[in-house]
Every structure is written in structure tokens, then in C-alpha cells.
Design a protein around this motif. Structure first.
Motif, mmCIF file in Angstrom:
data_model
loop_
_atom_site.group_PDB
_atom_site.id
_atom_site.type_symbol
_atom_site.label_atom_id
_atom_site.label_comp_id
_atom_site.label_asym_id
_atom_site.label_seq_id
_atom_site.Cartn_x
_atom_site.Cartn_y
_atom_site.Cartn_z
ATOM 1 N N GLN A 110 17.711 74.343 29.998
ATOM 2 C CA GLN A 110 18.941 75.135 30.103
ATOM 3 C C GLN A 110 18.686 76.589 29.718
ATOM 4 O OE1 GLN A 110 22.773 74.121 29.159
ATOM 5 N NE2 GLN A 110 22.750 72.280 30.395
ATOM 6 N N LEU A 155 24.740 72.053 33.573
ATOM 7 C CA LEU A 155 25.062 73.468 33.625
ATOM 8 C C LEU A 155 26.521 73.563 34.044
ATOM 9 C CD1 LEU A 155 21.878 73.422 34.000
ATOM 10 C CD2 LEU A 155 22.173 75.659 35.048
ATOM 11 N N ARG A 170 27.694 76.807 30.252
ATOM 12 C CA ARG A 170 26.507 76.075 29.764
ATOM 13 C C ARG A 170 25.362 76.317 30.718
ATOM 14 N NH1 ARG A 170 28.438 76.018 25.621
ATOM 15 N NH2 ARG A 170 28.736 74.341 24.104
ATOM 16 N N PRO A 171 24.222 76.806 30.247
ATOM 17 C CA PRO A 171 23.976 77.236 28.870
ATOM 18 C C PRO A 171 24.851 78.427 28.506
ATOM 19 C CG PRO A 171 22.213 78.002 30.312
ATOM 20 C CD PRO A 171 23.054 77.080 31.127
#
Ligand SMILES: Cc1ncc(C[n+]2csc(CCOP(=O)(O)OP(=O)(O)O)c2C)c(N)n1
Ligand code: SF4
Ligand SMILES: [Mg+2]
Lengths: 337, 417
Positions: B225, B132, B296-297
Motif C-alpha cells: 500500500q 485501496l 487507503r493508503p
């Protein structure tokens, strides 16, 4: 259920094996109490020295810690043959992260154990293991860092003299003149170069870590005793085990022990132990054998024994073996009459 | 408690309040002040129990964290730039194994040419590593995001990278509101690992997986995610209830309601952009900005929702996909798929090149008239570029590019360390 202990007789040595030893010193080849940390069913080749060495080393570590061992494993044959999805041979907590970071992963585990404190499990110890490639080449930085910090890790290197898992390529532990897929037996100097060598046990000793030992799968009791001894120390420890690889060496599966013994008896592979950078003992060679006895049976040296034998090369290897014998004081004293 | 302090110090104190049990340290600017501060806290006993390990490389730093996290310890490290690349194999491994490590990335350019100053090339090179990635706009947000990061990582069993602009944030002395230990303890539960190396219950971790299950394992990493997209807003809301301020979340919008032009950016440059927007708003320009906090995500739906009313979108990013254009803009484009609007990519601030209000004014005005090239390099010195191109045409052995340009500029390169 009654239990019939299977006796383990060593053959082919000058010793008579288990029979003359007191029971507590006998090897636990087959016993209901054996930990079998690496269970049967793995996919190693027949006669794999690495599988044998790991089985004895890890079981001895388990014995020394009442079964409280966590292992970190580098990528390589041992990792691949022991964990074919969805099966695993490991009966102990085991982690494989990468090829070159095993010593550091083990450091992390040891740190976690330390910080979790004595409250949880004071006996739990960490063993890291890798092949010669994972140890002497790609994992060397992490290994040296772990040594230098004196992290509480026993690192075991299974040295089969090459990158076997990827199809027998040269590593920095590949012996001179040996043929591998990347040191082809062609040209004016077939096989591996002589180079300067890279004997990691000596480099480990240069870190002055508490314990360094070498061993072979020909002397399993010696190997077990060294693992037990290693577990008596806290801090960084290193055991380098010579483990013949029938596939990579081109030797019959049933000759793994014999090849390991010849490596030791010729002086090619010195077997010793050291504490805090000083040699404490060596496995003596009763009657040193010519290196040719060790080289000739192996296909990786076949090019040395063609129509015109490579006498100079063989002599060069003999010199290296003789130097080991001198350097480590391997020659047993003549028996008095 | 309000406090005037260096960004790195603020982050170190926040990390310490999260009670990490293993910290791996390896120096690289501009991250080093963070681990130095933590090391001191461990050494003087303020942060205890904690193991502070001076490793021999970033590859080892991440590997030690992999081992300690797998053995059940809350684990933290920090790096930047070359260090992040040096540990890359272990970065992927940590997420592949599902280990909730938290790492600060003090964003810095990647060489060659070696450059210690800020841009986002380092973190974005790891965008597909399975971590992440959160980007802080201010030092306050940087320290807040670390507290949220541990919570997120441990809930999802995934590692989290908190990205903060090197020097601009890490070395800036700013006022921050430091939380209390009691607040952090109330927000961050004890780490209960999903998998742990325990002799009482032995497991094998990191086994070989072939084609029969690999796709599924990878899909699950993606699904995890996606879960974060739900979790993060709720964690941010909970954060507000405990700490009393907005921090984190997926994105932040600023004056986008009726905006015809929306800028998209990440990190500290958002501050400058907001100032410019305020000034342009006064002049009647309908302009706003969307700040991406979670890279991210990538919050596709949220980004689309925020941008779909605009006539044009300008993605201003401190990174570059060489041979393509932008990295952030490629992600934004995906969120806008099927919508008809003008899209512009602006590469800015690479290697610490200042992004000035003056330049942004010019840029945004051009964009407002749709007079911008699809791909723009902000404040690029075309004379320098052309001179080198001509040199290459004239001489086969034209020499090393960077050094030629330095000679042309006539200034000594910034000291590297
Ligand atoms: C970074 C990286 N480089 C290369 C490989 C490919 N690789 C996997 S195992 C291996 C050889 C292992 O050799 P060694 O460590 O000696 O163990 P052995 O298989 O001989 O027991 C290689 C080259 C890898 N997995 N990771
Ligand atoms: S290739 Fe060699 S080391 Fe690997 S499993 Fe076979 S015998 Fe063992
Ligand atoms: Mg090998």
C-alpha cells in the motif's frame, strides 16, 4: 525400472475385491501412474476417512481430465492438514479462500476458465470441496446458488458428521444421539437431538442438477466411478462422501473402512446416484445389519450402551435406517434358488 | 466525447472499456444501475468475452470474484452498505490473497435503522481491510478512477475500491467526458497475474500461515500500500497525458495557499464546500479545502504538507466512529502529529441528511473564530434527541428508539429498497 503393481484386495465384504475384476476396473491403490494429487506427508490423523476420500476423489477427477483439475477448498480438516506452512500436499492448483464460500470461489474459477475460452485449456475442470460443516451449514447458500445457476463445478462434501477441525462440534450433518462437544452426553436426552435431519444430497437433487451421488470410503471403486461419471457432465454436480473420523467418532484408526461399510450396510447412509433429479442406481445392501452394529463401536454413542441401554433411542435410529432402506430401495432382492 | 448521462451509466461504460472478464452482480441501492448496465452490455454482446454472474449474495459476489481473479480473469463487482458488510469476510480475504479485484462502492449508510441514503459509513467500515480506497468527487472523476483502479490493482496485486456517493453521484445526470476505447486500451495493459491457478504450473494459494510468517505477510500488505502512494501520482500524470484531464491522485487542494482555516472532506460534498469557500473568500476569509481522493493508503505526508501552514483544520466527514468521534479526522490527526493548531471534527450528512451551503457558512464562520466544539454534529435536532432521552428517563419500556423519533417527527420513513 520394472514396476510391480500392488494388488488391492478388499476384505470384509461379500465381494472378493480386485481379483475377479477386469484390469481396467481395478482400483489404482498403488501405481506409478497414479496422480497422487494429495501427496504423502500431510498431517491428517491416522485412519482419517477424509484424507482417504479426498485422495481417491481428486485422483479420479484428475484421471478423467488428463490431469487438468483446479481445486477450491473450504476451511476444515482437509485444508488444514494438507497445507501446514510452508508445506503443501497438493500437486494440483489449489485455493483455499474461506469456510463458507467454496462453491462460489469455484464458480469464479469456472467462469474464468470459460471466458479465457477454449484457446487456453478446454479440458481444465473445477472441483470444490468442503467438510459437512462447510457444505451443509455455513457454505449452504453459496452451494445452492451454484447448483441453481448450474455452474460447471463438481462439489464434493466430505461428511464426517461434525465440525472436526475445531474440536468435534455439532453440524447439521451430525447424526441424532451422537455426542459432540456441543451435544454433550448428559441430561435426559444425551447427545444430538433428532430434529428433522438435513440430507444435502436430497436437497441437491431438488435442484435437478445433472448429477448427484453419495459414496463412502468403504467402496473406493464405487467412489472413483462416481467421480468419473460426474466428470462426464457439464454443469453443477455434487458428490457426498461419508468419511469416518476416528477422532470425532471415537473409533480405532484401523476401523475407518469398517465403520463406513457398516454405515452403508445398516442403511444409516444410503449410497446412490441420481441424474437430473432422478435416482439412477443404488448400492444395494445384501443383508441389512442392525444399527446397533454400527453404533456400539463408536464412543460418540457410548451413552446409548450404558448400564441401562437407551433402547428407545436405538429403536428410533433403527427406524431412520429402515426408512432409508425403503425410501431408496436399498434392500437387494432375495437371491433365487 | 462529451455526454449527458447518469453517473452509474458513465461508470458502467468506463468499466466496460476496461474489458472485465468476470462481473458478479447482486442488487442493492444505490449501486444497482451500474451492474444492470453492465449486464445488458454482456447480454447483447457489446462487452465480450465476459461472464456476467447473478449471484445469490454479496458474500458470493466477492467470493466468485476471488475465484475468477485467482484463475487469471479481470474481475469486477459493485455493492453498497449492507451488501459491503455482508461480504466483509471475503473483502478481507481478497486483499489477503493479493487479488486485484475492482469494486465500486456506491456509498450508503449502514443500518439499523435501515437507510438507503448516502454517507461514508460503509466504505470506511472496511478501511483496514487491505483494499485501496479511492473517493470520487464528481461523476467524471468516478469514471476516471475506475480506469486507474484496474491499472493500480493489477500492478500491485491488490484490490481497489472506488467509492462514489450514492444517489448524489450514482443517480445524477451530469455531463461527462467519455473516453474512447482506444484511449483506455492505451492506458490499461493486459492483466498479467502474479499468481494463477494453472494446471501447467500448480500452486497452492491460501495455505495456513502460523506465527512464524504471519507478521511478515501482513507487513508486506502494508508495504504494498505504501508503494501505491508513489504509483498513484504517476498513474494520474500518465492518465492526464492520455485522457487530457486531471483525475485521481492523492488529494486535491482548493484555495489553500494562504488559508488560515482548511476544511478536509471526501466525495461529492467537496463541490458544496468549494462554493462556500468562494463566497467566504470574497468576504475576505482565508479559507480553503483539502479533498482526500485516496483514503487507503492514507497519504499522511501529503496531508501534513497541505495542512501545516493553517491555523485550524476542520474535518467534515460523512462517517462516525461511535464512542470516539470521527474516522477521517482521526486519520488527519495522525498526519498532524506534533503540530500546534486547532482541530475540529464535524460529523455531517449521515444517512443522507442534506449538507447545505447555509449550514456550512455558519459552521466555517464559527470555526474561523475558534468557537466550535471539538466534535460537532452538523444540523443535529437537539429537540428530538432530548425528547427521546427524557422518554428513556421516564419509562423503563421506552420502546424502539428509531420508531419513537419517527413518530416525533411525524413523517413517514423513506421507502426502503
Ligand atoms: C466464518 C468461520 N466460522 C468458523 C470458522 C471456524 N472453523 C474452521 S474449520 C471449522 C469446522 C469445519 O468443519 P467441517 O466443514 O465439517 O470440516 P471438517 O473439519 O469436519 O473436515 C470451523 C467451525 C471459520 N474458519 N470461519
Ligand atoms: S479430526 Fe477427523 S477428519 Fe480431522 S484429520 Fe483427524 S480423523 Fe481426519
Ligand atoms: Mg466435518
Amino acid at each position: 525400472m520394472s514396476f510391480q503393481p500392488v494388488k488391492f484386495y478388499q476384505t470384509g465384504t461379500f465381494t472378493v475385491g480386485n481379483r475377479l475384476l477386469p484390469p481396467e476396473e481395478r482400483s489404482v491403490q498403488a501405481s506409478a501412474k497414479r496422480f497422487n494429487s494429495i501427496n504423502s506427508g500431510h498431517r491428517a490423523c491416522q485412519g482419517c476417512g477424509e484424507a482417504l476420500g479426498a485422495r481417491y476423489a481428486i485422483d479420479a477427477a484428475m484421471e478423467a481430465t488428463d490431469g487438468q483439475v483446479i481445486a477450491a477448498n473450504a476451511t476444515g480438516c482437509l485444508e488444514v492438514f494438507s497445507t501446514p506452512y510452508p508445506e503443501t500436499s497438493w500437486q494440483i492448483p489449489w485455493i483455499h479462500s474461506l469456510f463458507g464460500n467454496t462453491a462460489a470461489v469455484a464458480t469464479g474459477i469456472a467462469a474464468a476458465l470459460k471466458v479465457k475460452g477454449l484457446s487456453q485449456n478446454p479440458k481444465t475442470r473445477v472441483v470444490a470441496q468442503g467438510g459437512d460443516g462447510g457444505t451443509t451449514d455455513i457454505g449452504f447458500g453459496c452451494l445452492s446458488g451454484m447448483f441453481e445457476r448450474n455452474d460447471d463445478v463438481l462439489y464434493i462434501c466430505y461428511d464426517n458428521g461434525g465440525y472436526m477441525n475445531t474440536g468435534v462440534q455439532r453440524s447439521s450433518a451430525t447424526p441424532p444421539a451422537a455426542r459432540t462437544a456441543t451435544t454433550m452426553a448428559v441430561g435426559p436426552e444425551p447427545g444430538n437431538v433428532f430434529g428433522q435431519g438435513k440430507f444435502v444430497p436430497a436437497i441437491a437433487m431438488a435442484h435437478n442438477i445433472p448429477y448427484v451421488a453419495t459414496a463412502t470410503v468403504a467402496d473406493l471403486r464405487d467412489l472413483e466411478a462416481k467421480v468419473r461419471r460426474a466428470m462426464e457432465f457439464r454443469g453443477a454436480r455434487y458428490i457426498h462422501i461419508l468419511v469416518p473420523c476416528p477422532l470425532g467418532w471415537g473409533t480405532p484408526s484401523q476401523d475407518t473402512i469398517k465403520m463406513a461399510r457398516l454405515a452403508k450396510e445398516t442403511g444409516i447412509f444410503p449410497v446412490f446416484e441420481a441424474e437430473h433429479g432422478e435416482i439412477k442406481s443404488v448400492l444395494a445392501i445384501r443383508r441389512p445389519l442392525p444399527v446397533e452394529d454400527y453404533l456400539r463401536p463408536q464412543k460418540r454413542y457410548a451413552h446409548l450402551f450404558g448400564k441401562t441401554p437407551a433402547l428407545a433411542t436405538i429403536a428410533h435410529i433403527q427406524e431412520l435406517a429402515d426408512r432409508n432402506i425403503r425410501k431408496y430401495g436399498l434392500q437387494a432382492r432375495k437371491e433365487g434358488h | 466525447m462529451l455526454k449527458q448521462t447518469e453517473g452509474s451509466r458513465a461508470v458502467a461504460e468506463a468499466v466496460a472499456m476496461c474489458r472485465p472478464e468476470v462481473i458478479c452482480a447482486y442488487p442493492i441501492s444505490p449501486q444497482t444501475h451500474i451492474v444492470e448496465a453492465l449486464g445488458e452490455m454482456v447480454k447483447d454482446g457489446t462487452l465480450s468475452p465476459c461472464e456476467f454472474i447473478n449471484v445469490e449474495s454479496e458474500f458470493a459476489a466477492m467470493s466468485v470474484a476471488i475465484g475468477s481473479a485467482a484463475a487469471g480473469a479481470r474481475s469486477y463487482t459493485a455493492t453498497a452498505s449492507q451488501g459491503l458488510l455482508f461480504m466483509a469476510e471475503a473483502v478481507y480475504n481478497a486483499s489477503g490473497l493479493g487479488l486485484p479485484i475492482v469494486m465500486t462502492v456506491a456509498n450508503r449508510a449502514i443500518g439499523a435503522p435501515i437507510n438507503i441514503w448516502n454517507d461514508h459509513s460503509d466504505a470506511l467500515s472496511q478501511r483496514d481491510s487491505g483494499w485501496l480506497q479511492l473517493f470520487a468527487e464528481t461523476n467524471q472523476e468516478a469514471l476516471d478512477l475506475h480506469i486507474q483502479a484496474f491499472r493500480l490493482a493489477e500492478e500491485l496485486s491488490l484490490p481497489v475500491m472506488v467509492c462514489m456517493d450514492g444517489f448524489i453521484l450514482t443517480h445524477a445526470y451530469e455531463r461527462v467526458d467519455m473516453p474512447t476505447q482506444a484511449q483506455v486500451d492505451a492506458y490499461l495493459p493486459k492483466y498479467v497475474p502474479r499468481q494463477v491457478l494453472d494446471p501447467g504450473e500448480p500452486v497452492s494459494i491460501g495455505a495456513m500461515v502460523g506465527p512464524e510468517a504471519f507478521m511478515e505477510v501482513r507487513y508486506l500488505a502494508h508495504a504494498k500500500q505504501m508503494e501505491a502512494l508513489e504509483l498513484i501520482p504517476s498513474y494520474a500524470a500518465e492518465f492526464k497525458s492520455v485522457f487530457g484531464r486531471d483525475s485521481g491522485g492523492l488529494t486535491h487542494t482548493y484555495r489553500t495557499e494562504d488559508a488560515e482555516t482548511i476544511i478536509v472532506a471526501m466525495g461529492s460534498v467537496l463541490g458544496t464546500i468549494k462554493d462556500v469557500i468562494d463566497e467566504m473568500r470574497e468576504e475576505g476569509h482565508k479559507i480553503g479545502v483539502l479533498g482526500i481522493t485516496l483514503f487507503r493508503p492514507f497519504p499522511l505526508a501529503r496531508v501534513r504538507e497541505s495542512l501545516q501552514g493553517a491555523k485550524r483544520v476542520v474535518v467534515l466527514e460523512k462517517s462516525m466512529a461511535v464512542g470516539l468521534g470521527g474516522i477521517l479526522s482521526t486519520n488527519v490527526r495522525m498526519a498532524l502529529s506534533g503540530l500546534h493548531m486547532h482541530g475540529y471534527t464535524v460529523i455531517a450528512g449521515l444517512g443522507g441528511r442534506a449538507i447545505t451551503k447555509k449550514s456550512l457558512h455558519g459552521l466555517f464562520r464559527q470555526a474561523g473564530q475558534d468557537a466550535l466544539e471539538p466534535l460537532t454534529f452538523l444540523d443535529l435536532d437537539w429537540n428530538m434527541v432530548n425528547k427521546q432521552l427524557e422518554r428513556e428517563k421516564a419509562h423503563r419500556r421506552s420502546g424502539p428508539v428509531a420508531e419513537n423519533l419517527l413518530r416525533d417527527v411525524g413523517v413517514v420513513a423513506a421507502r426502503n429498497y
